[in-house]
Design a protein around this motif. Structure first.
Motif, PDB file in Angstrom:
ATOM      1  N   THR A  71       0.833  -1.205   0.000  1.00 53.75           N
ATOM      2  CA  THR A  71       0.000   0.000   0.000  1.00 53.75           C
ATOM      3  C   THR A  71       0.871   1.259   0.000  1.00 53.75           C
ATOM      4  N   ASP A  72       2.058   1.161   0.584  1.00 49.78           N
ATOM      5  CA  ASP A  72       3.009   2.268   0.506  1.00 49.78           C
ATOM      6  C   ASP A  72       3.442   2.489  -0.946  1.00 49.78           C
ATOM      7  N   TRP A  73       3.652   1.400  -1.660  1.00 52.50           N
ATOM      8  CA  TRP A  73       3.985   1.473  -3.083  1.00 52.50           C
ATOM      9  C   TRP A  73       2.839   2.118  -3.857  1.00 52.50           C
ATOM     10  N   MET A  74       1.610   1.723  -3.548  1.00 54.23           N
ATOM     11  CA  MET A  74       0.446   2.299  -4.220  1.00 54.23           C
ATOM     12  C   MET A  74       0.395   3.807  -3.998  1.00 54.23           C
ATOM     13  N   LEU A  75       0.613   4.242  -2.771  1.00 54.33           N
ATOM     14  CA  LEU A  75       0.608   5.672  -2.466  1.00 54.33           C
ATOM     15  C   LEU A  75       1.731   6.390  -3.209  1.00 54.33           C
ATOM     16  N   ALA A  76       2.876   5.723  -3.362  1.00 54.49           N
ATOM     17  CA  ALA A  76       3.981   6.321  -4.117  1.00 54.49           C
ATOM     18  C   ALA A  76       3.627   6.447  -5.595  1.00 54.49           C
ATOM     19  N   GLU A  77       2.939   5.453  -6.147  1.00 54.17           N
ATOM     20  CA  GLU A  77       2.501   5.526  -7.541  1.00 54.17           C
ATOM     21  C   GLU A  77       1.550   6.704  -7.739  1.00 54.17           C
ATOM     22  N   LEU A  78       0.693   6.944  -6.768  1.00 58.67           N
ATOM     23  CA  LEU A  78      -0.281   8.030  -6.868  1.00 58.67           C
ATOM     24  C   LEU A  78       0.335   9.390  -6.571  1.00 58.67           C
ATOM     25  N   PRO A 100      -9.208   9.004  -9.602  1.00 61.31           N
ATOM     26  CA  PRO A 100      -9.362   8.462 -10.960  1.00 61.31           C
ATOM     27  C   PRO A 100      -8.464   9.122 -11.980  1.00 61.31           C
ATOM     28  N   GLN A 101      -8.042  10.362 -11.716  1.00 57.91           N
ATOM     29  CA  GLN A 101      -7.173  11.064 -12.653  1.00 57.91           C
ATOM     30  C   GLN A 101      -5.790  10.429 -12.758  1.00 57.91           C
ATOM     31  N   LYS A 102      -5.459   9.556 -11.824  1.00 60.95           N
ATOM     32  CA  LYS A 102      -4.161   8.880 -11.842  1.00 60.95           C
ATOM     33  C   LYS A 102      -4.169   7.625 -12.717  1.00 60.95           C
ATOM     34  N   ASP A 103      -5.345   7.228 -13.197  1.00 64.06           N
ATOM     35  CA  ASP A 103      -5.479   6.081 -14.113  1.00 64.06           C
ATOM     36  C   ASP A 103      -4.898   4.793 -13.538  1.00 64.06           C
ATOM     37  N   MET A 104      -5.210   4.517 -12.273  1.00 64.09           N
ATOM     38  CA  MET A 104      -4.723   3.286 -11.644  1.00 64.09           C
ATOM     39  C   MET A 104      -5.768   2.173 -11.646  1.00 64.09           C
ATOM     40  N   ALA A 105      -6.853   2.367 -12.406  1.00 63.38           N
ATOM     41  CA  ALA A 105      -7.871   1.337 -12.564  1.00 63.38           C
ATOM     42  C   ALA A 105      -8.514   1.507 -13.936  1.00 63.38           C
ATOM     43  N   PRO A 106      -8.840   0.399 -14.616  1.00 63.92           N
ATOM     44  CA  PRO A 106      -9.551   0.516 -15.889  1.00 63.92           C
ATOM     45  C   PRO A 106     -10.927   1.143 -15.692  1.00 63.92           C
ATOM     46  N   ALA A 107     -11.489   1.634 -16.760  1.00 64.41           N
ATOM     47  CA  ALA A 107     -12.793   2.285 -16.684  1.00 64.41           C
ATOM     48  C   ALA A 107     -13.858   1.322 -16.169  1.00 64.41           C
TER      49      ALA A 107
END
Length: 205
Positions: A14-21, A76-83
């Motif tokens: 989850t730390d990695w996820m936050l870094a991606e965002l 959603p603006q980070k595009d970390m999930a498909p539509a």
């Protein structure tokens, strides 16, 4: 937003996820070795007494995949999930949630030399099915759902990365290539400076 974290736990993902965002948040580092106010707070908000935990205002989110899915939808603006409603979204959900519900339980039991007595009764079946499923879900190129890197890669890829490091399984060449691509991401490098290399072969919490 507060993230309860220890680098030797599932909260590394989850730390990695936050870094991606690139999301601003407070990291609350948990020391499980001593009683302290941060540990008391963790136990109060999560009866499982486990990491990770994300606190966003009055919202408490636990479980690694749930936190990553929540964050992907929150930004959603980070595009970390498909539509939503797309074919890719269905695959995204499958990969996102099979990791914790089937792959990790099977690996955990196997690491403890425990075999569930009836594969038809266990949600993960058995190790041969798990390995076949991992192989089928591992992308030949790019990322889990296609060209777009998503939270599913953080969860599925993060688990494969950890499992291969601690010897839970031997990844195929396709899996090795996928893991290598993950490790080259700037956000991965930011959130995993020395974590896996310094581990003694087990996780806590």
């Amino acid at each position: 937003m507060k993230h309860f974290y220890n680098p030797r736990s599932r909260s590394a993902m989850t730390d990695w996820m936050l870094a991606e965002l690139g999301v601003e948040h407070e990291r609350v580092c948990i020391d499980f070795g001593i009683q302290n106010p941060q540990l008391d707070e963790l136990h109060r908000i999560n009866p499982m007494k486990k990491l990770p935990v994300l606190v966003d205002g009055d919202t408490v989110v636990t479980e690694t995949a749930a936190i990553c899915a929540y964050l992907a939808d929150k930004y959603p603006q980070k595009d970390m999930a498909p539509a939503a409603g797309s074919a890719e979204r269905g695959l995204y959900y499958r990969i996102l949630f099979i990791s914790g519900s089937a792959i990790e339980p099977a690996f955990t039991l196997a690491a403890a030399n425990i075999e569930y007595p009836d594969a038809s009764m266990a949600g993960w079946g058995d190790m041969p099915r798990i390995i076949d499923t991992i192989e089928a879900l591992t992308p030949d190129s790019d990322w889990a759902t296609g060209k777009q890197f998503t939270a599913a890669d953080v969860i599925f890829g993060g688990l494969l990365n950890f499992a291969s490091k601690v010897g839970w399984f031997t990844p195929s060449l396709k899996m090795q290539d996928y893991i290598s691509r993950l490790r080259q991401r700037p956000a991965y490098l930011k959130s995993h400076p020395d974590m896996l290399q310094n581990m003694a072969g087990k996780r806590i919490a």
